[in-house]
Design a protein around this motif. Structure first.
Motif, PDB file in Angstrom:
ATOM      1  N   ALA A  26       0.922  -1.161   0.030  1.00  0.00           N
ATOM      2  CA  ALA A  26       0.062   0.000   0.024  1.00  0.00           C
ATOM      3  C   ALA A  26       0.736   1.310   0.128  1.00  0.00           C
ATOM      4  CB  ALA A  26      -1.008  -0.103   1.298  1.00  0.00           C
ATOM      5  N   GLY A  29       3.818   1.539   2.441  1.00  0.00           N
ATOM      6  CA  GLY A  29       3.429   0.237   2.958  1.00  0.00           C
ATOM      7  C   GLY A  29       5.096  -0.334   3.259  1.00  0.00           C
ATOM      8  N   GLY A  79      -0.635  -6.824  12.616  1.00  0.00           N
ATOM      9  CA  GLY A  79      -1.305  -5.732  12.215  1.00  0.00           C
ATOM     10  C   GLY A  79      -0.953  -4.378  11.454  1.00  0.00           C
ATOM     11  N   VAL A  80       0.562  -4.308  11.774  1.00  0.00           N
ATOM     12  CA  VAL A  80       1.154  -3.418  10.630  1.00  0.00           C
ATOM     13  C   VAL A  80       1.605  -3.859   9.413  1.00  0.00           C
ATOM     14  CG1 VAL A  80       3.406  -1.909  10.598  1.00  0.00           C
ATOM     15  CG2 VAL A  80       2.136  -1.996  12.856  1.00  0.00           C
ATOM     16  N   ASN A  82      -0.180  -6.134   8.059  1.00  0.00           N
ATOM     17  CA  ASN A  82      -1.541  -6.356   7.167  1.00  0.00           C
ATOM     18  C   ASN A  82      -1.969  -4.845   6.717  1.00  0.00           C
ATOM     19  OD1 ASN A  82      -4.185  -7.224   6.663  1.00  0.00           O
ATOM     20  ND2 ASN A  82      -4.774  -5.501   7.810  1.00  0.00           N
ATOM     21  N   THR A  83      -1.576  -3.576   7.182  1.00  0.00           N
ATOM     22  CA  THR A  83      -1.928  -2.298   6.846  1.00  0.00           C
ATOM     23  C   THR A  83      -0.591  -1.921   5.613  1.00  0.00           C
ATOM     24  OG1 THR A  83      -2.621  -1.694   9.052  1.00  0.00           O
ATOM     25  CG2 THR A  83      -1.830   0.010   7.494  1.00  0.00           C
ATOM     26  N   THR A  86      -2.007  -4.100   2.658  1.00  0.00           N
ATOM     27  CA  THR A  86      -3.548  -3.917   2.031  1.00  0.00           C
ATOM     28  C   THR A  86      -3.951  -2.231   2.087  1.00  0.00           C
ATOM     29  OG1 THR A  86      -4.367  -3.979   4.456  1.00  0.00           O
ATOM     30  CG2 THR A  86      -4.236  -6.164   3.036  1.00  0.00           C
ATOM     31  N   GLY A  87      -3.146  -1.646   2.995  1.00  0.00           N
ATOM     32  CA  GLY A  87      -3.757  -0.262   3.146  1.00  0.00           C
ATOM     33  C   GLY A  87      -4.948  -0.126   3.895  1.00  0.00           C
ATOM     34  N   ILE A  88      -5.314  -1.164   4.619  1.00  0.00           N
ATOM     35  CA  ILE A  88      -6.488  -1.012   5.687  1.00  0.00           C
ATOM     36  C   ILE A  88      -6.113  -0.716   6.888  1.00  0.00           C
ATOM     37  CG2 ILE A  88      -8.544  -2.524   6.273  1.00  0.00           C
ATOM     38  CD1 ILE A  88      -8.486  -3.984   3.546  1.00  0.00           C
ATOM     39  N   HIS A  89      -6.728   0.488   7.495  1.00  0.00           N
ATOM     40  CA  HIS A  89      -6.228   0.764   8.759  1.00  0.00           C
ATOM     41  C   HIS A  89      -7.263   0.452   9.736  1.00  0.00           C
ATOM     42  CE1 HIS A  89      -2.628   3.052   7.777  1.00  0.00           C
ATOM     43  NE2 HIS A  89      -3.182   3.448   6.894  1.00  0.00           N
ATOM     44  N   SER A  91      -8.167  -2.173  11.501  1.00  0.00           N
ATOM     45  CA  SER A  91      -7.931  -3.058  12.475  1.00  0.00           C
ATOM     46  C   SER A  91      -7.200  -2.129  13.839  1.00  0.00           C
ATOM     47  CB  SER A  91      -6.945  -4.029  11.986  1.00  0.00           C
ATOM     48  OG  SER A  91      -6.709  -4.955  12.941  1.00  0.00           O
TER      49      SER A  91
END
Length: 116
Positions: A26, A29, A79-80, A82-83, A86-89, A91
């Motif tokens: 991301a 990322g 969690g980091v 994943n972000t 994916t760029g999804i925050h 969580s």
């Protein structure tokens, strides 16, 4: 054992972070993944040292703190990562994992004080 596994998977994440093409991350990322990998490696080294230091004499507090460091590291870094990919925050895993890490290190400090 857990420290060694964190270091082994951290090494894999370091290789991925260094060599994967930009589209796999991301925005921003790669830097995030690198930071998570650094944190994972430091916590793994700390768990190795903790394990070596507890071979002779341990307490429930030290065992609890060590387990907490492992769980907190997995939650925070996971969690980091994943972000980063994916760029999804959305969580809350990373902040909870980070808080768990802090609490676990405080538990370890108390355990060492009581052991001394």
């Amino acid at each position: 054992m857990c420290g060694a596994l964190l270091i082994a998977t951290g090494t894999i994440m370091g290789a991925l972070t260094a060599h994967l093409p930009d589209p796999h991350f991301a925005e921003g990322g790669r830097v995030m993944a690198r930071s998570a990998m650094d944190m994972q490696m430091w916590q793994g080294i700390a768990l190795l040292a903790l394990g070596l230091g507890l071979r002779e004499r341990t307490s429930r507090l030290l065992l609890l703190g060590g387990c907490g460091v492992l769980v907190g590291t997995i939650m925070f870094c996971g969690g980091v990562y994943n972000t980063a990919f994916t760029g999804i925050h959305g969580s809350h895993i990373a902040p909870v994992g980070g808080s768990f890490l802090i609490l676990s290190w405080l538990v370890l400090a108390v355990g060492w004080v009581l052991r001394a």
